[in-house]
Scaffold this motif. Structure first.
Motif, PDB file in Angstrom:
ATOM      1  N   ALA A 315      39.158  44.423  -4.192  1.00  0.00           N
ATOM      2  CA  ALA A 315      39.031  44.117  -5.619  1.00  0.00           C
ATOM      3  C   ALA A 315      38.606  42.676  -5.881  1.00  0.00           C
ATOM      4  CB  ALA A 315      40.368  44.395  -6.318  1.00  0.00           C
ATOM      5  N   GLY A 316      38.498  41.842  -4.826  1.00  0.00           N
ATOM      6  CA  GLY A 316      38.120  40.447  -5.013  1.00  0.00           C
ATOM      7  C   GLY A 316      39.244  39.572  -5.514  1.00  0.00           C
ATOM      8  N   VAL A 317      40.482  39.994  -5.309  1.00  0.00           N
ATOM      9  CA  VAL A 317      41.656  39.242  -5.769  1.00  0.00           C
ATOM     10  C   VAL A 317      42.160  38.355  -4.637  1.00  0.00           C
ATOM     11  CG1 VAL A 317      44.030  39.419  -6.606  1.00  0.00           C
ATOM     12  CG2 VAL A 317      42.295  41.037  -7.412  1.00  0.00           C
ATOM     13  N   PRO A 318      42.289  37.042  -4.851  1.00  0.00           N
ATOM     14  CA  PRO A 318      42.803  36.175  -3.774  1.00  0.00           C
ATOM     15  C   PRO A 318      44.291  36.407  -3.539  1.00  0.00           C
ATOM     16  CG  PRO A 318      42.486  34.904  -5.785  1.00  0.00           C
ATOM     17  CD  PRO A 318      41.924  36.279  -6.062  1.00  0.00           C
ATOM     18  N   VAL A 319      44.687  36.341  -2.264  1.00  0.00           N
ATOM     19  CA  VAL A 319      46.091  36.495  -1.870  1.00  0.00           C
ATOM     20  C   VAL A 319      46.518  35.243  -1.115  1.00  0.00           C
ATOM     21  CG1 VAL A 319      47.741  37.837  -0.519  1.00  0.00           C
ATOM     22  CG2 VAL A 319      45.920  39.003  -1.757  1.00  0.00           C
ATOM     23  N   VAL A 320      47.628  34.660  -1.524  1.00  0.00           N
ATOM     24  CA  VAL A 320      48.155  33.453  -0.890  1.00  0.00           C
ATOM     25  C   VAL A 320      49.557  33.760  -0.379  1.00  0.00           C
ATOM     26  CG1 VAL A 320      48.877  31.067  -1.249  1.00  0.00           C
ATOM     27  CG2 VAL A 320      46.773  31.906  -2.317  1.00  0.00           C
ATOM     28  N   HIS A 321      49.817  33.418   0.893  1.00  0.00           N
ATOM     29  CA  HIS A 321      51.144  33.585   1.481  1.00  0.00           C
ATOM     30  C   HIS A 321      51.849  32.227   1.511  1.00  0.00           C
ATOM     31  CE1 HIS A 321      49.066  37.193   2.872  1.00  0.00           C
ATOM     32  NE2 HIS A 321      50.258  37.738   3.014  1.00  0.00           N
ATOM     33  N   VAL A 322      53.077  32.206   1.030  1.00  0.00           N
ATOM     34  CA  VAL A 322      53.813  30.942   0.900  1.00  0.00           C
ATOM     35  C   VAL A 322      55.041  30.962   1.792  1.00  0.00           C
ATOM     36  CG1 VAL A 322      52.997  30.720  -1.476  1.00  0.00           C
ATOM     37  CG2 VAL A 322      55.238  31.731  -1.043  1.00  0.00           C
ATOM     38  N   ASP A 323      55.579  29.774   2.018  1.00  0.00           N
ATOM     39  CA  ASP A 323      56.814  29.628   2.786  1.00  0.00           C
ATOM     40  C   ASP A 323      57.965  30.223   1.973  1.00  0.00           C
ATOM     41  OD1 ASP A 323      58.949  28.907   4.305  1.00  0.00           O
ATOM     42  OD2 ASP A 323      58.494  26.761   4.356  1.00  0.00           O
TER      43      ASP A 323
END
Length: 401
Positions: A315-323
């Motif tokens: 879908a072109g959605v950015p995904v960010v993984h955090v601490d």
């Protein structure tokens, strides 16, 4: 992006019998080829063909293409075994696993998957049928079943070899598809924080809670039934246990698919990215009492995270993984961190400013804030690539963001 579509075959009894004989012959031939490879210490595919190709064709009645795939499968298995042996040397020459592995060549189950290329398998998507090679001759007009979206993806994006698989009394084809990714939204308006948990499977920073009480109740019931069948130990009990062995994982996959689809659709609709916790290694880090360990190890958080990641890429959605450190103990309003802030599993009450909220919703808002900071700083997402895994409909290979 590579996806693997799972298509169910609906063969007649005669067609199913031919497929069964074919897959058994291919795996018997592959086991024999692996024995030859280890005995003669010939592990390269083309070198192994010189020693096995004629025998495989004559002894098991395989065609030229099938014989080559069988030999390649055996060569790949031997290469993998040797790699494990080399890794085992670091543990010492007396390693039990190394001695067991070096004692015999790899073998294949009689129902192990068999690769098919376009010469052995042709698709008729509009007719919903396939034509497939067997040792009894080519089977034409074998019916297939899948969703409308899966058929459309197969018709436009299928590439490479497909695998014929027999599992739980059913026949399946696993077909790889190279699906183009959507253009990534490089300037998201905001981030949708998602807190993953056991009691509540997912909680978003918008306040939506996807409760897992029903799923956990069904898991407890299935676990009790498995134990009862194992204790009984009769043939009928074992037969029933085999029929039910993947029911829990199928149910969990279906729920994770629905949750992931909803989260990605909401982020795409509002022009936001998605913030997730990096939960890698949580099972090794967390210490729990024995009754809670089964619940933790049946928690399919990695699968849900992977589903969100590959659906977001489409879908072109950015995904960010955090601490994830202290997200459940930090006040999303004032930033105060205190263990006492977590009044209970479901209630958060800040000891500094008095802010009260649902604990998971407060944690998801902290995840959202961290995702915003990480995205603005331009730092890469810390989450490692998750190994691809097959679900009931598709399998995605996830790449780093």
């Amino acid at each position: 992006m590579k996806l693997v579509m799972q298509v169910r075959l609906l063969p007649t009894p005669a067609q199913a019998s031919a497929l069964e004989r074919t897959i058994q012959a291919c795996n018997e031939a592959a086991s024999w080829a692996a024995e030859v490879a280890c005995a003669k210490e010939v592990y390269r595919n083309f070198d192994l063909r010189r020693h096995t190709y004629a025998e495989v064709k004559a002894r098991w009645g395989l065609g030229a293409q099938a014989a080559q795939h069988v030999i390649k499968k055996a060569a790949d298995a031997c290469t993998s075994m040797r790699a494990k042996l080399r890794a085992g040397r670091r543990r010492g020459s007396d390693s039990r696993g190394r001695l067991q592995a070096s004692g015999k060549p790899p073998t294949f189950r009689s129902d192990a998957a068999q690769p098919y290329d376009d010469r052995m398998l042709s698709w008729q998507i509009e007719a919903r049928t396939v034509s497939i090679w067997t040792t009894s001759g080519r089977l034409k007009g074998v019916s297939i079943a899948a969703g409308v979206e899966q058929f459309a993806t197969l018709a436009s994006h299928r590439q490479g070899e497909s695998d014929l698989l027999y599992r739980d009394g059913g026949w399946y084809l696993l077909a790889p598809c190279e699906v183009p990714e959507a253009v990534l939204n490089a300037e998201p308006a905001d981030f949708l924080g998602v807190d993953l948990g056991i009691v509540n499977i997912a909680t978003t920073s918008d306040g939506q809670i996807m409760a897992g009480r029903r799923l956990n109740r069904l898991r407890r019931r299935d676990r009790a039934l498995r134990g009862k069948l194992q204790r009984k130990g009769t043939k009928s009990a074992k037969r029933r246990a085999r029929r039910r062995r993947r029911k829990e994982s199928r149910r969990s996959r279906d729920i994770n698919h629905k949750i992931a689809k909803h989260i990605v659709a909401e982020a795409e609709r509002t022009g936001r990215g998605i913030g997730l916790e990096d939960l890698t290694g949580i099972r090794e880090r967390v210490r729990l009492r024995k009754p809670q360990r089964v619940t933790l190890h049946s928690w399919a958080f990695a699968q849900l995270g992977e589903f969100i990641a590959y659906k977001a890429r489409r879908a072109g959605v950015p995904v960010v993984h955090v601490d994830p450190a202290y997200t459940s103990l930090t006040c999303s309003r004032c930033g105060h961190v205190d263990k006492a802030n977590r009044a209970s599993q479901a209630r958060f009450a800040c000891r500094s400013c008095g802010f009260v909220d649902h604990a998971d919703r407060n944690g998801s808002r902290n995840i959202r804030a961290r995702a915003q900071m990480l995205w603005r700083s331009g730092a890469p997402s810390p989450a490692p690539a998750v190994p691809h895994q097959r679900d009931g409909r598709t399998r995605a290979v996830r790449h780093s963001q």
